[in-house]
Design an enzyme around this catalytic site. Structure first.
Site, short mmCIF file in Angstrom:
data_model
loop_
_atom_site.label_atom_id
_atom_site.label_comp_id
_atom_site.label_asym_id
_atom_site.label_seq_id
_atom_site.Cartn_x
_atom_site.Cartn_y
_atom_site.Cartn_z
N ASN A 103 0.31 1.29 2.07
CA ASN A 103 -0.84 0.75 1.37
C ASN A 103 -2.02 1.71 1.54
OD1 ASN A 103 -3.58 -0.81 1.55
ND2 ASN A 103 -2.24 -2.10 0.30
N SER A 161 -0.48 -1.56 -3.69
CA SER A 161 -1.87 -1.97 -3.85
C SER A 161 -1.91 -3.48 -3.75
CB SER A 161 -2.42 -1.51 -5.21
OG SER A 161 -3.80 -1.80 -5.32
N GLU A 162 -2.78 -4.02 -2.89
CA GLU A 162 -2.71 -5.46 -2.61
C GLU A 162 -3.07 -6.35 -3.78
OE1 GLU A 162 -6.60 -4.28 -0.37
OE2 GLU A 162 -4.72 -3.34 -0.92
N ASN A 163 -3.65 -5.78 -4.85
CA ASN A 163 -3.92 -6.61 -6.02
C ASN A 163 -2.67 -6.85 -6.87
OD1 ASN A 163 -4.25 -3.81 -6.62
ND2 ASN A 163 -5.14 -4.32 -8.58
N SER A 208 2.32 -10.09 -3.23
CA SER A 208 1.74 -8.91 -2.62
C SER A 208 1.39 -9.14 -1.15
CB SER A 208 0.48 -8.50 -3.40
OG SER A 208 -0.04 -7.28 -2.92
#
Length: 216
Positions: free
Chosen positions: A22, A45-47, A87
């Site tokens: 990440n 990507s955490e989105n 996620s």
């Protein structure tokens, strides 16, 4: 090379073939530009996607492709998109091999402060609080000082994102590992002396006998 490029290049050398990594917003996103073409590293990507590519060329941005900070990104073949619950399930489930984050302050106990800027309105710490406890390795990539002020401290003064979670700090001056005994300077940029690095660091650095030259 400027400081940010030096840092991003060195961080890239910490990643291994097959890793899921990440990248935080800002400087960490540059790391994707320096992964060897024959190495298979998947950036998350955490989105909501895995398969983050290099920073897009100016004028070739896609407004529908952004990271968690709203910055334009690219994707690589085989990328996958999903919702936030999936996620963060990946992050909290321990499936991220490393996270690369920026920081406002780090201290000798491995505490991290990277979200509250005094005098400015901020929405919150975002996914960082999950990443630093969910990822197997936490790498802080940042310039060594901020307008001459120390960022590597004896004790963080800003509100913490997480306590005792930082494994490594990489700046333009060198590479440091955070261990129980304190912060160990393992590599130094040959453009600086040990004295200069220590002067730019509030925390007392541990200098090993086998101090290496920084790989860039």
């Amino acid at each position: 090379m400027d400081a940010k490029e030096i840092i991003a290049r060195r961080v890239a050398k910490e990643l291994k073939d097959g890793d899921i990594v990440n990248l935080g917003i800002g400087l960490p996103t540059m790391v994707a530009n320096y992964i060897p073409k024959d190495m298979d590293v998947m950036f998350q990507s955490e989105n909501g996607f895995i398969g983050l590519g290099p920073v897009p060329e100016e004028g070739k941005e896609d407004e529908d492709l952004v990271n968690s900070g709203g910055q334009p990104v690219t994707i690589v073949p085989g990328a996958a998109f999903f919702d936030s619950s999936v996620s963060f399930g990946i992050i909290r489930g321990g499936h991220v091999d490393a996270t690369v984050l920026g920081a406002l302050q780090v201290d000798e106990k491995g505490n991290l402060a990277n979200w509250m800027i005094p005098g400015k309105m901020v929405p919150g710490m975002g996914g960082a609080m999950d990443l630093v406890v969910g990822a197997k390795k936490v790498i802080i990539s940042m310039t060594h000082t901020a307008k001459g002020k120390h960022k590597i401290l004896k004790e963080c003064k800003l509100p913490l994102t997480a306590a005792n979670q930082v494994d490594m700090i990489i700046t333009e001056m060198g590479v440091m590992e955070v261990r129980k005994e304190g912060i160990i300077l393992t590599e130094i940029n040959p453009e600086y002396t040990v004295e200069q690095v220590q002067q730019a660091t509030e925390a007392k650095l541990i200098i090993p006998k086998d101090l290496k030259q920084m790989e860039i």
